[in-house]
Write an enzyme that holds these catalytic residues in place. Structure first.
Site, PDB file in Angstrom:
ATOM      1  N   CYS A   1      -3.314  12.898  33.144  1.00  0.00           N
ATOM      2  CA  CYS A   1      -3.669  11.872  32.292  1.00  0.00           C
ATOM      3  C   CYS A   1      -2.382  11.276  31.858  1.00  0.00           C
ATOM      4  CB  CYS A   1      -4.534  12.061  31.264  1.00  0.00           C
ATOM      5  SG  CYS A   1      -4.796  10.758  29.907  1.00  0.00           S
ATOM      6  N   HIS A   2      -2.093   9.903  31.059  1.00  0.00           N
ATOM      7  CA  HIS A   2      -0.885   9.707  30.597  1.00  0.00           C
ATOM      8  C   HIS A   2      -0.614  10.389  29.341  1.00  0.00           C
ATOM      9  CE1 HIS A   2       2.187   6.256  30.943  1.00  0.00           C
ATOM     10  NE2 HIS A   2       2.508   7.068  30.046  1.00  0.00           N
ATOM     11  N   THR A   3      -1.529  10.876  28.678  1.00  0.00           N
ATOM     12  CA  THR A   3      -1.216  11.884  27.489  1.00  0.00           C
ATOM     13  C   THR A   3      -0.633  13.276  27.927  1.00  0.00           C
ATOM     14  OG1 THR A   3      -3.232  11.201  26.462  1.00  0.00           O
ATOM     15  CG2 THR A   3      -2.337  12.961  25.367  1.00  0.00           C
TER      16      THR A   3
ATOM     17  N   HIS B   1      -5.553  18.468  30.647  1.00  0.00           N
ATOM     18  CA  HIS B   1      -6.843  18.353  29.929  1.00  0.00           C
ATOM     19  C   HIS B   1      -8.045  17.740  30.447  1.00  0.00           C
ATOM     20  CE1 HIS B   1      -4.840  14.749  28.988  1.00  0.00           C
ATOM     21  NE2 HIS B   1      -5.761  14.252  28.750  1.00  0.00           N
ATOM     22  N   GLU B   2      -7.838  17.555  31.755  1.00  0.00           N
ATOM     23  CA  GLU B   2      -8.761  16.717  32.486  1.00  0.00           C
ATOM     24  C   GLU B   2      -9.489  17.498  33.985  1.00  0.00           C
ATOM     25  OE1 GLU B   2      -8.506  12.005  32.848  1.00  0.00           O
ATOM     26  OE2 GLU B   2      -7.887  12.702  34.863  1.00  0.00           O
TER      27      GLU B   2
ATOM     28  N   CYS C   1     -19.376  21.749  18.236  1.00  0.00           N
ATOM     29  CA  CYS C   1     -19.886  22.996  17.664  1.00  0.00           C
ATOM     30  C   CYS C   1     -21.289  22.869  17.225  1.00  0.00           C
ATOM     31  CB  CYS C   1     -19.039  23.533  16.718  1.00  0.00           C
ATOM     32  SG  CYS C   1     -19.155  22.657  15.100  1.00  0.00           S
TER      33      CYS C   1
ATOM     34  N   CYS D   1     -20.254  21.917  12.418  1.00  0.00           N
ATOM     35  CA  CYS D   1     -19.246  21.528  11.278  1.00  0.00           C
ATOM     36  C   CYS D   1     -19.637  20.423  10.352  1.00  0.00           C
ATOM     37  CB  CYS D   1     -17.767  21.410  11.959  1.00  0.00           C
ATOM     38  SG  CYS D   1     -17.766  20.079  12.920  1.00  0.00           S
TER      39      CYS D   1
ATOM     40  N   CYS E   1     -19.653  17.391  13.015  1.00  0.00           N
ATOM     41  CA  CYS E   1     -20.802  17.163  13.932  1.00  0.00           C
ATOM     42  C   CYS E   1     -21.985  17.029  13.193  1.00  0.00           C
ATOM     43  CB  CYS E   1     -20.826  18.574  14.565  1.00  0.00           C
ATOM     44  SG  CYS E   1     -19.486  18.810  15.933  1.00  0.00           S
TER      45      CYS E   1
ATOM     46  N   CYS F   1     -15.191  16.767  16.265  1.00  0.00           N
ATOM     47  CA  CYS F   1     -15.594  18.399  15.932  1.00  0.00           C
ATOM     48  C   CYS F   1     -14.324  18.999  15.287  1.00  0.00           C
ATOM     49  CB  CYS F   1     -16.020  19.053  17.000  1.00  0.00           C
ATOM     50  SG  CYS F   1     -16.355  20.856  16.611  1.00  0.00           S
TER      51      CYS F   1
ATOM     52  N   ARG G   1      -9.989  22.554  15.424  1.00  0.00           N
ATOM     53  CA  ARG G   1      -8.852  21.556  15.754  1.00  0.00           C
ATOM     54  C   ARG G   1      -7.630  22.149  15.409  1.00  0.00           C
ATOM     55  NH1 ARG G   1      -5.151  18.933  16.840  1.00  0.00           N
ATOM     56  NH2 ARG G   1      -4.891  16.863  17.100  1.00  0.00           N
TER      57      ARG G   1
ATOM     58  N   CYS H   1     -11.516  13.469  30.690  1.00  0.00           N
ATOM     59  CA  CYS H   1     -10.930  12.556  30.037  1.00  0.00           C
ATOM     60  C   CYS H   1     -11.200  10.999  30.221  1.00  0.00           C
ATOM     61  CB  CYS H   1      -9.413  12.759  29.737  1.00  0.00           C
ATOM     62  SG  CYS H   1      -8.610  11.779  28.613  1.00  0.00           S
TER      63      CYS H   1
ATOM     64  N   ARG I   1      -5.169   7.366  39.241  1.00  0.00           N
ATOM     65  CA  ARG I   1      -5.301   8.810  38.967  1.00  0.00           C
ATOM     66  C   ARG I   1      -4.860   9.679  40.033  1.00  0.00           C
ATOM     67  NH1 ARG I   1      -4.993   8.738  34.012  1.00  0.00           N
ATOM     68  NH2 ARG I   1      -6.406   9.933  32.692  1.00  0.00           N
TER      69      ARG I   1
HETATM   70  P1  NAD Z   1      -1.576   4.650  32.766  1.00  0.00           P
HETATM   71  O1  NAD Z   1      -0.117   5.005  32.879  1.00  0.00           O
HETATM   72  O2  NAD Z   1      -2.399   5.053  34.061  1.00  0.00           O
HETATM   73  O3  NAD Z   1      -1.999   2.981  32.438  1.00  0.00           O
HETATM   74  C1  NAD Z   1      -1.124   2.493  31.620  1.00  0.00           C
HETATM   75  C2  NAD Z   1      -1.113   0.957  32.070  1.00  0.00           C
HETATM   76  O4  NAD Z   1      -0.448   0.181  30.879  1.00  0.00           O
HETATM   77  C3  NAD Z   1      -0.321   0.774  33.385  1.00  0.00           C
HETATM   78  O5  NAD Z   1      -1.125   0.050  34.195  1.00  0.00           O
HETATM   79  C4  NAD Z   1       0.866  -0.090  32.772  1.00  0.00           C
HETATM   80  O6  NAD Z   1       1.160  -1.069  33.769  1.00  0.00           O
HETATM   81  C5  NAD Z   1       0.234  -0.675  31.627  1.00  0.00           C
HETATM   82  N1  NAD Z   1       1.393  -1.282  30.658  1.00  0.00           N
HETATM   83  C6  NAD Z   1       2.184  -0.564  30.063  1.00  0.00           C
HETATM   84  N2  NAD Z   1       3.060  -1.222  28.781  1.00  0.00           N
HETATM   85  C7  NAD Z   1       2.271  -2.530  29.117  1.00  0.00           C
HETATM   86  C8  NAD Z   1       2.339  -3.732  28.351  1.00  0.00           C
HETATM   87  N3  NAD Z   1       3.519  -3.865  27.378  1.00  0.00           N
HETATM   88  N4  NAD Z   1       1.602  -4.934  28.478  1.00  0.00           N
HETATM   89  C9  NAD Z   1       0.317  -4.448  29.336  1.00  0.00           C
HETATM   90  N5  NAD Z   1       0.284  -3.632  30.094  1.00  0.00           N
HETATM   91  C10 NAD Z   1       1.197  -2.366  29.962  1.00  0.00           C
HETATM   92  O7  NAD Z   1      -2.142   5.597  31.548  1.00  0.00           O
HETATM   93  P2  NAD Z   1      -3.438   5.786  31.134  1.00  0.00           P
HETATM   94  O8  NAD Z   1      -3.878   7.207  31.763  1.00  0.00           O
HETATM   95  O9  NAD Z   1      -4.558   4.740  31.383  1.00  0.00           O
HETATM   96  O10 NAD Z   1      -3.353   6.051  29.595  1.00  0.00           O
HETATM   97  C11 NAD Z   1      -3.464   4.675  28.864  1.00  0.00           C
HETATM   98  C12 NAD Z   1      -3.031   5.173  27.284  1.00  0.00           C
HETATM   99  O11 NAD Z   1      -4.419   5.890  26.723  1.00  0.00           O
HETATM  100  C13 NAD Z   1      -2.041   6.244  27.114  1.00  0.00           C
HETATM  101  O12 NAD Z   1      -1.326   5.911  25.881  1.00  0.00           O
HETATM  102  C14 NAD Z   1      -2.732   7.788  26.860  1.00  0.00           C
HETATM  103  O13 NAD Z   1      -1.892   8.675  26.481  1.00  0.00           O
HETATM  104  C15 NAD Z   1      -4.029   7.056  26.309  1.00  0.00           C
HETATM  105  N6  NAD Z   1      -5.261   7.911  26.236  1.00  0.00           N
HETATM  106  C16 NAD Z   1      -6.020   7.821  25.029  1.00  0.00           C
HETATM  107  C17 NAD Z   1      -7.231   8.668  24.915  1.00  0.00           C
HETATM  108  C18 NAD Z   1      -7.895   8.850  23.727  1.00  0.00           C
HETATM  109  O14 NAD Z   1      -8.782   9.656  23.811  1.00  0.00           O
HETATM  110  N7  NAD Z   1      -7.519   7.793  22.637  1.00  0.00           N
HETATM  111  C19 NAD Z   1      -7.691   9.241  26.330  1.00  0.00           C
HETATM  112  C20 NAD Z   1      -6.831   9.305  27.237  1.00  0.00           C
HETATM  113  C21 NAD Z   1      -5.864   8.557  27.404  1.00  0.00           C
HETATM  114  N1  AHE Z   2      -0.705  14.887  19.286  1.00  0.00           N
HETATM  115  C1  AHE Z   2      -0.819  13.368  19.257  1.00  0.00           C
HETATM  116  C2  AHE Z   2      -2.294  12.824  19.122  1.00  0.00           C
HETATM  117  C3  AHE Z   2      -2.741  12.364  20.460  1.00  0.00           C
HETATM  118  C4  AHE Z   2      -4.174  12.050  20.377  1.00  0.00           C
HETATM  119  O1  AHE Z   2      -4.721  11.114  19.715  1.00  0.00           O
HETATM  120  N2  AHE Z   2      -4.999  12.650  21.409  1.00  0.00           N
HETATM  121  C5  AHE Z   2      -6.460  11.932  21.503  1.00  0.00           C
HETATM  122  C6  AHE Z   2      -6.762  12.536  22.993  1.00  0.00           C
HETATM  123  S1  AHE Z   2      -5.828  11.585  24.140  1.00  0.00           S
HETATM  124  C7  AHE Z   2      -6.434  12.254  25.831  1.00  0.00           C
HETATM  125  O2  AHE Z   2      -5.662  11.754  26.606  1.00  0.00           O
HETATM  126  C8  AHE Z   2      -7.229  12.916  20.815  1.00  0.00           C
HETATM  127  O3  AHE Z   2      -8.331  13.486  20.936  1.00  0.00           O
HETATM  128  N3  AHE Z   2      -7.240  12.716  19.299  1.00  0.00           N
HETATM  129  C9  AHE Z   2      -8.000  13.321  18.508  1.00  0.00           C
HETATM  130  C10 AHE Z   2      -7.198  14.409  18.053  1.00  0.00           C
HETATM  131  O4  AHE Z   2      -7.897  15.325  17.179  1.00  0.00           O
HETATM  132  O5  AHE Z   2      -5.868  14.746  18.361  1.00  0.00           O
HETATM  133  C11 AHE Z   2      -0.258  13.104  18.152  1.00  0.00           C
HETATM  134  O6  AHE Z   2       0.055  11.786  18.082  1.00  0.00           O
HETATM  135  O7  AHE Z   2      -0.130  13.688  17.092  1.00  0.00           O
HETATM  136 ZN    ZN Z   3      -6.406  12.196  28.702  1.00  0.00          ZN
END
Ligand code: NAD
Ligand code: AHE
Ligand code: ZN
Length: 375
Positions: free
Chosen positions: A40-42, A62-63, A92, A95, A98, A106, A110, A169, A370
């Site tokens: 994942c991008h994270t 994490h995936e 859980c 908590c 939850c 949860c 954490r 994820c 992916r």
């Molecule tokens: P990815 O690299 O597969 O996709 C990102 C996409 O964004 C690409 O297609 C790229 O071309 C596009 N992009 C980049 N800059 C851009 C811009 N300025 N304008 C338009 N498009 C743009 O990444 P991903 O795995 O899809 O993850 C995306 C984001 O979501 C990351 O920041 C990741 O960390 C986050 N994420 C968050 C959660 C969550 O729970 N909140 C879960 C998973 C991933």
């Molecule tokens: N450590 C980062 C936080 C990143 C973040 O927000 N992670 C998401 C999942 S991304 C999965 O690809 C998340 O679950 N957030 C809730 C949590 O408790 O972290 C930072 O910025 O400090």
């Molecule tokens: Zn992820």
């Protein structure tokens, strides 16, 4: 025991494939043989050093999906042989979070999770006696890993590991953001920024929810065909829009007698704080909701004029798509097995653990959706 793992020894460095020592599960913990893991991008966000919580050395990932091979004392909800998906957001069911029924976040473990250790404060991973940190409570870039019982979801044993790992994820985050967080209704208009591994799942979630207009925005023209494959109705490349993209998107979403324009729902799937602002500001005056999914690096902040919120737009965030892992993840696996959602075409590359750094290169090149490592 020994396990092969891709280890992040320092920020910004390629992962190194090493043999690590792994202690067995303690009370309330399970040992899982990871069969497959997505990238994942994270993972890249943390590997690069942008994550303020990032710790090194660590085993990222994490995936995943795998099989329970041992359980510690007191474990009651899974047994050896169960197929499971690790959960970076555990459930859980005890908590305050939850029990609130208002969040999936949860809080049982954490704090230790963020410190790269198990709930008892110690790590199960080491090399030559030197501690290696866990990551997001999962560390799926190791062939074997130890997880708290509350951080695994038991799933259909017929489901293929190399596909359902993505439910750990990306799939759940994207679809859940639409269904659980935004609660999108039939006929809605939506804009999705970033058509990667998350954004395409937002698009398939919007199709599932019955949205009418689904606009995808990406800097990479190759993502147009990808978006259309999962239900996107319009594509915009910001590089081809002269000037500010916000009025352009507001114009596109102006419908019928409504002269104001703006989308009912917008989603940031880029992690770029400037894009997050655009996403908020192209949401409809009075009711538009903008959902932040992307995570942004240390020091990055979002901003807008308060007027944007005063006039009825809502800024929300979502982690793991608002999903309660042990409850919702098995259902999403069932949706996949029943053909209700698609996963296979989004898995563009299958790699061995030795090739894992190639997965990060493909992500940067924009040529993968992916990449999945199969052990
Ligand atoms: P990815 O690299 O597969 O996709 C990102 C996409 O964004 C690409 O297609 C790229 O071309 C596009 N992009 C980049 N800059 C851009 C811009 N300025 N304008 C338009 N498009 C743009 O990444 P991903 O795995 O899809 O993850 C995306 C984001 O979501 C990351 O920041 C990741 O960390 C986050 N994420 C968050 C959660 C969550 O729970 N909140 C879960 C998973 C991933
Ligand atoms: N450590 C980062 C936080 C990143 C973040 O927000 N992670 C998401 C999942 S991304 C999965 O690809 C998340 O679950 N957030 C809730 C949590 O408790 O972290 C930072 O910025 O400090
Ligand atoms: Zn992820």
């Amino acid at each position: 025991m020994k396990s092969r793992a891709a280890v992040a020894l320092a920020a910004g460095k390629p992962l190194e494939i090493l043999e690590v020592d792994l202690d067995g599960p303690r009370s309330g913990e399970v040992l899982v043989e990871i069969k497959a893991t997505g990238i994942c991008h994270t993972d890249e966000f943390t590997r690069s050093g942008a994550d303020p919580e990032g710790l090194f050395p660590a085993i990222l990932g994490h995936e995943g999906a795998g099989v329970v091979v041992d359980v510690g004392p007191g474990v009651t909800s899974v047994v050896k042989g169960d197929h499971v998906i690790p959960l970076y957001t555990p459930e859980c069911r005890q908590c305050p979070s939850c029990l609130s029924r208002k969040t999936n976040l949860c809080t049982a473990i954490r704090s230790t999770q963020g410190q790269g250790v198990m709930p008892d404060g110690s790590s199960r991973f080491s090399i030559g006696g030197e501690k290696i940190h866990h990551y997001m409570g999962c560390s799926t870039f190791s062939n074997f890993t130890v997880l708290p019982e509350i951080a695994v979801a038991k799933v259909d044993p017929e489901a293929p590991f190399d596909k359902i790992c993505y439910i750990g994820c990306g799939v759940t985050t994207g679809i859940g953001a639409v269904i659980n967080t935004a609660k999108v209704e039939t006929g809605a208009t939506a804009v999705v920024f970033g058509l990667g591994g998350i954004g395409l799942n937002v698009i398939q979630g919007l199709r599932l929810a019955g949205a009418d207009m689904i606009i995808g925005v990406d800097l990479n023209d190759d993502k147009k065909a990808w978006g259309e494959r999962f239900g996107m109705t319009h594509f915009v490349n910001p590089k081809e829009v002269g000037g500010d993209i916000v009025p352009y998107l507001v114009d596109m979403t102006r419908r019928g007698a409504d002269q104001i324009g703006g989308a009912d729902y917008t989603f940031d799937c880029t992690g770029n704080v400037k894009v997050m602002r655009q996403a908020l500001e192209c949401a409809h005056r009075g009711w538009g909701q903008s959902i932040v999914i992307g995570v942004a690096g240390s020091g990055q902040e979002i901003s807008t004029r308060p007027f944007q919120l005063v006039t009825g737009r809502t800024w929300k965030g979502t982690a793991f798509g608002g999903a309660r892992g042990r409850t919702d993840v098995p259902k999403i696996v069932d949706w996949y097995m029943a053909g209700k959602i698609e996963i296979d075409p989004m898995i563009t590359h299958t790699l061995s653990l030795d090739e894992i750094n190639m997965g990060f290169d493909l992500m940067h090149a924009g040529t993968s959706i992916r990449s999945v490592v199969v052990y």
